[in-house]
Design a protein around this motif. Structure first.
Motif, PDB file in Angstrom:
ATOM      1  N   UNK A  21      72.091  71.346   8.498  1.00  0.00           N
ATOM      2  CA  UNK A  21      71.291  72.561   8.627  1.00  0.00           C
ATOM      3  C   UNK A  21      70.533  72.506   9.948  1.00  0.00           C
ATOM      4  N   UNK A  22      69.952  73.625  10.300  1.00  0.00           N
ATOM      5  CA  UNK A  22      69.137  73.657  11.509  1.00  0.00           C
ATOM      6  C   UNK A  22      67.881  72.818  11.308  1.00  0.00           C
ATOM      7  N   UNK A  23      67.202  72.522  12.413  1.00  0.00           N
ATOM      8  CA  UNK A  23      65.926  71.837  12.304  1.00  0.00           C
ATOM      9  C   UNK A  23      66.039  70.348  12.546  1.00  0.00           C
ATOM     10  N   UNK A  24      65.209  69.607  11.825  1.00  0.00           N
ATOM     11  CA  UNK A  24      65.023  68.170  12.033  1.00  0.00           C
ATOM     12  C   UNK A  24      65.675  67.410  10.887  1.00  0.00           C
ATOM     13  N   UNK A  25      66.632  66.543  11.232  1.00  0.00           N
ATOM     14  CA  UNK A  25      67.322  65.722  10.241  1.00  0.00           C
ATOM     15  C   UNK A  25      67.015  64.258  10.499  1.00  0.00           C
ATOM     16  N   UNK A  26      66.563  63.560   9.458  1.00  0.00           N
ATOM     17  CA  UNK A  26      66.283  62.129   9.558  1.00  0.00           C
ATOM     18  C   UNK A  26      67.415  61.340   8.909  1.00  0.00           C
ATOM     19  N   UNK A  27      67.723  60.196   9.489  1.00  0.00           N
ATOM     20  CA  UNK A  27      68.725  59.287   8.937  1.00  0.00           C
ATOM     21  C   UNK A  27      68.041  57.952   8.698  1.00  0.00           C
ATOM     22  N   UNK A  28      68.066  57.486   7.446  1.00  0.00           N
ATOM     23  CA  UNK A  28      67.389  56.239   7.101  1.00  0.00           C
ATOM     24  C   UNK A  28      68.337  55.318   6.331  1.00  0.00           C
ATOM     25  N   UNK A 489      65.542  56.610  11.957  1.00  0.00           N
ATOM     26  CA  UNK A 489      64.163  56.115  11.979  1.00  0.00           C
ATOM     27  C   UNK A 489      63.895  55.088  10.889  1.00  0.00           C
ATOM     28  N   UNK A 490      63.049  54.091  11.170  1.00  0.00           N
ATOM     29  CA  UNK A 490      62.604  53.143  10.150  1.00  0.00           C
ATOM     30  C   UNK A 490      61.262  53.543   9.541  1.00  0.00           C
ATOM     31  N   UNK A 491      60.676  54.647  10.056  1.00  0.00           N
ATOM     32  CA  UNK A 491      59.328  55.024   9.640  1.00  0.00           C
ATOM     33  C   UNK A 491      59.350  56.116   8.571  1.00  0.00           C
ATOM     34  N   UNK A 492      58.745  55.860   7.412  1.00  0.00           N
ATOM     35  CA  UNK A 492      58.685  56.886   6.370  1.00  0.00           C
ATOM     36  C   UNK A 492      57.883  58.107   6.812  1.00  0.00           C
ATOM     37  N   UNK A 493      56.872  57.896   7.672  1.00  0.00           N
ATOM     38  CA  UNK A 493      56.068  59.024   8.148  1.00  0.00           C
ATOM     39  C   UNK A 493      56.915  60.004   8.957  1.00  0.00           C
ATOM     40  N   UNK A 494      57.887  59.468   9.713  1.00  0.00           N
ATOM     41  CA  UNK A 494      58.777  60.316  10.493  1.00  0.00           C
ATOM     42  C   UNK A 494      59.799  60.989   9.577  1.00  0.00           C
ATOM     43  N   UNK A 495      60.415  60.209   8.702  1.00  0.00           N
ATOM     44  CA  UNK A 495      61.452  60.742   7.813  1.00  0.00           C
ATOM     45  C   UNK A 495      60.903  61.844   6.913  1.00  0.00           C
ATOM     46  N   UNK A 496      59.640  61.729   6.511  1.00  0.00           N
ATOM     47  CA  UNK A 496      59.050  62.725   5.612  1.00  0.00           C
ATOM     48  C   UNK A 496      58.871  64.071   6.299  1.00  0.00           C
ATOM     49  N   UNK A 497      58.822  64.077   7.626  1.00  0.00           N
ATOM     50  CA  UNK A 497      58.638  65.332   8.353  1.00  0.00           C
ATOM     51  C   UNK A 497      59.938  66.107   8.534  1.00  0.00           C
ATOM     52  N   UNK A 498      61.059  65.491   8.204  1.00  0.00           N
ATOM     53  CA  UNK A 498      62.354  66.130   8.416  1.00  0.00           C
ATOM     54  C   UNK A 498      62.685  67.072   7.279  1.00  0.00           C
ATOM     55  N   UNK A 499      63.346  68.187   7.609  1.00  0.00           N
ATOM     56  CA  UNK A 499      63.786  69.089   6.542  1.00  0.00           C
ATOM     57  C   UNK A 499      65.158  68.686   6.007  1.00  0.00           C
ATOM     58  N   UNK A 500      65.864  67.825   6.756  1.00  0.00           N
ATOM     59  CA  UNK A 500      67.118  67.251   6.282  1.00  0.00           C
ATOM     60  C   UNK A 500      66.993  65.742   6.273  1.00  0.00           C
ATOM     61  N   UNK A 501      67.552  65.092   5.232  1.00  0.00           N
ATOM     62  CA  UNK A 501      67.393  63.641   5.126  1.00  0.00           C
ATOM     63  C   UNK A 501      68.711  63.041   4.612  1.00  0.00           C
ATOM     64  N   UNK A 502      69.278  62.112   5.410  1.00  0.00           N
ATOM     65  CA  UNK A 502      70.500  61.417   5.004  1.00  0.00           C
ATOM     66  C   UNK A 502      70.197  59.938   4.805  1.00  0.00           C
ATOM     67  N   UNK A 503      70.733  59.407   3.734  1.00  0.00           N
ATOM     68  CA  UNK A 503      70.552  57.995   3.404  1.00  0.00           C
ATOM     69  C   UNK A 503      71.873  57.262   3.621  1.00  0.00           C
ATOM     70  N   UNK A 504      71.812  56.184   4.389  1.00  0.00           N
ATOM     71  CA  UNK A 504      72.985  55.341   4.635  1.00  0.00           C
ATOM     72  C   UNK A 504      72.806  54.059   3.819  1.00  0.00           C
TER      73      UNK A 504
END
Length: 555
Positions: A21-28, A489-504
């Motif tokens: 999706x558009x926006x900010x995607x975090x990968x953790x 990112x390794x930071x939960x504070x950063x990942x929480x700000x993303x509107x998309x989140x993928x877990x590896x």
């Protein structure tokens, strides 16, 4: 933006199909889980080199495909059309790449095969990577100047300057080459002129040399040709020759034809033979007369042939090689006499180009000074939100005394993290965390000017944490209002700000290892669990509560 990504047999990942999706995607994911697989897939599509070791163990090929969508495809379409490729349809660009162990690698754009070099060129239009080493690029003054010029956005002036600058450099190079030209003495010039005269005396052309070679053969065999041609003519048409005997035979044949119809046609054939032999005798007589060259004519042909063979030995066995040698010798003589005039002409042109560069360099300097002030102010403001309470960012601009590839001026990024400290070049900043935040502030500020639709950050938040980590996350989320943003990112504070989140995740048994990529932003419970793990313990009530709070703040 990238809408869809399919990965098959890349390293430990057997297969994944991902919708973005558009926006900010975090990968953790845990350390070593294989988060780099996703970045590796994007790098492959952007034309990065990829060896056979990237192919997983599930088959002998690895395949990565993506669907990208753009609001405006005019620039990309122009690039595609210049390479004979079909343009985007409905704003959609299709890219795929296959790497094989036993088969050659292939790449496709809009279903058409392309070389890897084109994929790399295309990558500059849609993706920009920022890895752990990216902040180090800020140490390069060349990169700093590129950032400033991107922000200034006046590429037309820069292109005009470089066009004139390149032409002037060529003029100066030509002057240098001419100044080192070896001077020819009078004897050398006279020697070259004598050789040119020898060529002109022969005046070789393809037609004249072919005619000369034919005459030469004739001259060497003239007497023999005359003697034997005359003998042939005499044997046919001389006293007691073939024609005389044939005439008697024809007379008898004519008499026979009066009594036999069959003999009439034979008589006609015999008369035809007589006419043909008479014609042949005449031709041999002509050949004998035309070949009858006197000694003066034979000597003239022999002398011309000797001169031509001498030229061939010196300059090559063809008309073109001899004429090419003549042109080269003539050019040496002409350059020798004209070198000073040519150098003076080049110097005048170089001076004219320098005069043209000066006002353009002044305009560029003013534009850079204006852009530097705005960029420094905006970056400083952004840094305040990244944990620098009294930081100062500035850009020093200096004019250059001589024309240069930097378009007449240079810049240096200066930074002061704490009050009381002097402004210092970024290269003297010791903290990698500070440098990473400066880079993020600049990227945020440059986002609108850069216009790259996908920004990928690989642990740009390394060496920061706590409240600053939360600010980094907010800045990335703010940045993603323009381009699409990916961040490993390794930071939960950063990942929480993303509107998309993928877990590896990595899964291991005694005999195998595999990696999976799953989207978890639609599963709040699972996402809270992952954030809690990043906080230290997914089974801890306080970590779960903290993770829940991070998400609640975000939403």
């Amino acid at each position: 933006m990238i809408e869809y990504l399919r990965i098959e047999n890349l390293a430990l990942l057997e297969r994944a199909e991902i919708d973005f999706t558009e926006g900010f995607t975090a990968v953790t994911g845990e350390t070593g889980a294989g988060k780099s697989v996703l970045l590796g897939a994007l790098a492959m599509l952007s034309g990065a080199r990829c060896g056979k070791e990237a192919v997983g163990g599930h088959s002998d090929t690895c395949r990565v495909e993506a669907v990208l969508r753009f609001k405006d495809t005019s620039k990309i379409d122009k690039l595609l059309e210049s390479s004979g490729l079909p343009p985007c349809e409905d704003g959609t660009l299709l890219i795929s790449r296959v790497v094989g162990i036993s088969k050659p690698s292939r790449a496709f754009v809009n279903s058409s095969p392309v070389p890897l070099s084109f994929l790399s060129k295309l990558g500059g239009y849609w993706i920009d990577f920022h890895g752990p080493g990216e902040p180090q690029k800020l140490f390069s003054r060349k990169n700093q100047l590129e950032m400033l010029d991107t922000f200034a956005g006046d590429s037309q002036l820069l292109e005009e300057y470089m066009r004139i600058y390149s032409e002037r450099r060529q003029m100066l190079s030509n002057i240098e080459s001419l100044s080192q030209t070896k001077s020819l003495g009078e004897d050398e010039i006279e020697f070259l002129r004598s050789r040119i005269a020898a060529i002109d005396a022969v005046n070789p052309t393809e037609e004249s040399i072919a005619e000369l070679e034919e005459k030469s053969k004739l001259a060497e065999a003239a007497s023999d040709i005359v003697e034997k041609s005359s003998a042939v003519a005499e044997a046919i048409d001389g006293d007691g020759g073939i024609l005389e005997k044939l005439a008697a035979a024809s007379k008898f044949a004519s008499e026979i034809s009066r009594f036999s119809a069959a003999a009439e046609s034979l008589s006609e054939r015999l008369r035809g033979v007589g006419l043909e032999l008479a014609d042949i005798s005449s031709e041999y007589g002509n050949l004998a007369r035309s070949s009858n060259m006197d000694e003066a004519q034979i000597e003239t042909v022999r002398r011309k042939m000797t001169d031509w063979l001498g030229l061939c030995r010196k300059f090559g066995n063809s008309v073109e090689s001899v004429l090419s040698a003549r042109r080269e010798m003539a050019a040496k003589i002409e350059n020798q006499s004209d070198v000073r005039a040519t150098m003076e002409k080049l110097r005048r042109r170089a001076d004219e180009l320098l005069e043209s560069l000066v006002p353009i360099a002044e305009k560029i300097l003013k534009a850079r000074e204006k852009a530097a002030k705005k960029l420094a102010e905006r970056a400083s403001k952004t840094l305040l939100g990244l944990g620098f309470k009294n930081a100062r960012f500035d850009i020093s601009i200096s004019a250059e005394s001589e024309p240069s590839p930097d378009c007449g001026s240079s810049c240096e990024f200066m930074f002061m993290a704490n009050p009381g400290q002097p402004l210092l070049p970024l290269a003297k900043i010791a903290s990698s965390g500070e440098l990473a935040r400066v880079m993020l502030a600049l990227k945020t500020t440059l986002a609108d000017a850069d216009a790259t639709p996908l920004l990928v950050f690989d642990e740009v938040d390394a060496n920061v944490g706590g409240e600053i980590g939360a600010e980094v996350g907010k800045r990335l989320a703010e940045l993603s209002k323009g381009p699409q943003v990916f961040c490993v990112t390794p930071l939960p504070q950063v990942a929480a700000c993303a509107n998309g989140h993928f877990l590896v995740e990595k899964f291991q048994t005694k005999t195998s290892t595999s990696v999976s990529i799953a989207r978890i932003d639609g599963d709040k419970k699972r996402r809270v669990s992952e954030l809690a793990r990043m906080l230290g313990d997914r089974n801890s009530e306080s970590a779960v509560a903290h993770a829940q709070k991070l998400l609640d703040k975000k939403f």
